[in-house]
Design a protein around this motif. Structure first.
Motif: not given
Length: 102
Positions: A90, A93-95
């Protein structure tokens, strides 16, 4: 070779480096046999495919899990043509991606 066929997953050519790049994808943990298989592919390309003006072939094994000890023990100390790297299932995350870039 000797009536057997062997196939690497991807064969690329890096125009800037002037070398073939072989990529083998493994869905499980990296084993010493996988490294030996890549060494065979690299040797084949260096001996029978690449031209004299081209640089040595690079082999990349992308796997789910790898052991640095297996890699270090299987490859010669002066190895600079075969590499392995783990893949992730995966994306972060964007952050997390932003933090990685900074």
């Amino acid at each position: 070779m000797d009536s057997e066929n062997f196939y690497v997953d991807l064969v690329l050519y890096n125009r800037l480096l002037q070398c073939f790049v072989l990529v083998d994808l493994k869905i499980g943990k990296l084993k010493h046999q996988d490294i030996g298989q890549m060494q065979m592919y690299v040797n084949y390309y260096d001996r029978y495919v690449k031209q004299d003006f081209e640089k040595p072939t690079v082999g990349i094994i992308i796997c789910k899990d790898r052991s640095e000890a297996v890699v270090e023990t299987t490859l010669p100390k002066e190895n600079n043509t075969i590499f392995s790297k783990e893949y992730k299932l995966y994306l972060p995350s964007k952050d997390a991606l932003k933090a990685l870039v900074k």
